[in-house]
Design an enzyme around this catalytic site. Structure first.
Site, short mmCIF file in Angstrom:
data_model
loop_
_atom_site.label_atom_id
_atom_site.label_comp_id
_atom_site.label_asym_id
_atom_site.label_seq_id
_atom_site.Cartn_x
_atom_site.Cartn_y
_atom_site.Cartn_z
N ASP A 2 -52.08 -50.76 57.62
CA ASP A 2 -51.44 -49.48 57.38
C ASP A 2 -52.55 -48.53 56.95
OD1 ASP A 2 -49.12 -50.71 57.94
OD2 ASP A 2 -48.31 -50.70 55.90
N ASP A 121 -37.84 -51.87 62.31
CA ASP A 121 -37.66 -52.29 60.93
C ASP A 121 -36.17 -52.51 60.74
OD1 ASP A 121 -40.37 -51.75 60.47
OD2 ASP A 121 -39.94 -49.68 59.87
#
Lengths: 243, 220
Positions: A2, A121
């Site tokens: 990330d 997600d």
């Protein structure tokens, strides 16, 4: 990895961020250790951040000799064009595809299925239902994981990257039951994400979850599982890996 | 050394340029016949669709230029497929450098996902075809019970090494096959005829093994 403002960070259950180094250096180190593929996710929301991320993609492409995908902040075709031109091999789309599923068709008809990863997600509620979330797990939708994954495949997605919000950051293993259902019902590769805590979890997601690939971040960033050791272990467990 | 990359409408040549840069070579990207002919080595990479790519090459006279090149030429991925005779993709007549026709993968089981995407092993020689056509033994020899590759492109690469693939169409085994991969069926991972070389996989994305193959090509 990330990436925020040019730095690698990793959330625990999508909230607390901790720094884990320069993404280009980290990517190079991982490729030398035997990682098969790298994933860079831009978690910067700002316009300047986007420019920083594109510059980083250019540096990764110049430095790393294995495939890598990039995601985060992709809203339209021109974002995909920009990132592929910077040297990315694949892009992953998440919220933008849920809001505008036609984006998957656009990407795959312009650049081919192989460049388009649909990242999902999802969270499982107490009744066992899996629901897709937007914006890095912040906003629930009315889409079920399995229905959306199927639609993504029909629209041309090349791969599904499924992150279980229940398992992410908990380090108790991947969401193998849901992964197995995805893998057995879809004909495109499924990448397992969220939950890796030890080597056995990787084995389990290949054997029990029927996953085609497994993704992890913090266990590698903080050196908890060295990649060469993990791959040796998987090979000894009879899983086909590149050494 | 002058290294040229064929400029045409098939995407993602950046990673090839970067890979060559890492080997200390600064290639030129060109569709100019004179520049291509003058280069010491020519690379013909790309990702794309066969019919559109061949249309572009013909329109720009690059089909004749590529066919007539005398120096070592390396086709990569769609480049390899375009160097064959014909492709099932868009029912396209290709360059005809390798006398073999490109086919689409037909999945046999649920696990057979198309495109074939990811790391897979290469085996030296031409596999099953080799058994039928014993005449093609020139490029590999048995040494201590292991096949050893005599072809310069794979020098130092071991039987079973992993390389990176992304493709939906494949080149069947043929007399020009110098390495094979087994995915759904055994097919040509690499081809060689005269000064023309080609790989279905992406050496520019295949880690240290791929780097070695590109380095070998530059030394041919």
């Amino acid at each position: 990895m990330d990436v925020k403002d040019g730095q690698t960070v990793k959330g625990t259950n999508f909230v607390n961020l901790r720094h884990a180094g320069d993404p280009v250096e980290l990517g190079k180190a991982y490729s030398e250790q035997g990682a098969d593929e790298l994933v860079f996710l831009d978690i910067t929301a700002s316009h300047e951040g986007r420019k920083t991320f594109t510059d980083m993609v250019t540096r990764v492409a110049a430095t790393v000799n294995i495939p890598f995908s990039v995601g985060g902040g992709i809203g339209e075709l021109k974002d995909v064009d920009r990132l592929l031109n910077a040297g990315a091999d694949k892009v992953s789309v998440n919220s933008a595809a849920l809001r505008n599923p036609g984006l998957i068709d656009e990407i795959t008809s312009h650049f081919g299925s192989q460049v388009c990863i649909v990242a999902i997600d999802a969270h499982q509620d107490e009744q066992g239902q899996w629901t897709c979330y937007l914006n890095g797990g912040r906003i629930p939708t009315d889409r079920s994981l399995f229905e959306w994954a199927h639609e993504a495949q029909e629209r041309g997605a090349g791969e599904i990257l499924f992150t279980s919000m229940n398992h992410d950051g908990v380090k108790a293993g991947f969401a193998n039951e849901a992964l197995r259902r995805l893998s057995d019902s879809l004909s495109i590769p499924i990448i397992a994400s969220g939950g890796a805590g030890c080597k056995e979890h990787f084995r389990d997601t290949f054997i029990e979850g029927h996953s085609d690939a497994a993704l992890a971040a913090s266990v590698f960033h903080f050196g908890e599982i060295p990649i060469p050791e993990l791959k040796q272990y998987l090979k000894s467990e009879g899983i086909n890996v590149r050494l | 050394m002058k290294v040229a990359i064929v400029k045409y409408n098939a995407g993602n040549i950046y990673s090839v340029i970067h890979a060559l840069n890492r080997l200390g070579v600064n290639p030129i990207l060109t569709d100019d016949a004179a520049e291509l002919r003058a280069a010491d080595k020519v690379l013909f990479p790309g990702q794309g669709e066969a019919r559109q790519a061949m249309g572009y090459l013909r329109e720009h006279g690059l089909d004749e230029v590529i066919r007539s090149l005398q120096q070592p030429v390396l086709g990569i991925c769609i480049g390899q497929q375009l160097m064959c005779r014909h492709s099932e993709e868009g029912d396209t007549d290709c360059l005809g450098i390798f006398p073999v026709d490109v086919k689409r993968f037909c999945p046999q089981r649920h696990e057979d996902k198309v495109p074939h995407m990811g790391w897979n092993q290469v085996k030296m020689g031409n596999g099953e075809f080799f058994k039928r056509e014993a005449s093609q033994s020139a490029e590999r020899t048995m040494e201590n019970g292991q096949w050893k590759m005599d072809n310069g492109l794979f020098s130092g690469v071991n039987d079973g090494d992993y390389v990176y693939f992304v493709h939906s169409y494949y080149v069947p085994l043929c007399a020009e096959t110098i390495a094979t991969t087994d995915y759904i069926l055994p097919y040509s991972a690499a081809l060689h005829k005269d000064n023309f070389y080609a790989t279905q996989f992406h050496p520019e994305k295949s880690g240290a093994v791929g780097e070695r193959i590109l380095e070998n090509f530059l030394k041919l």
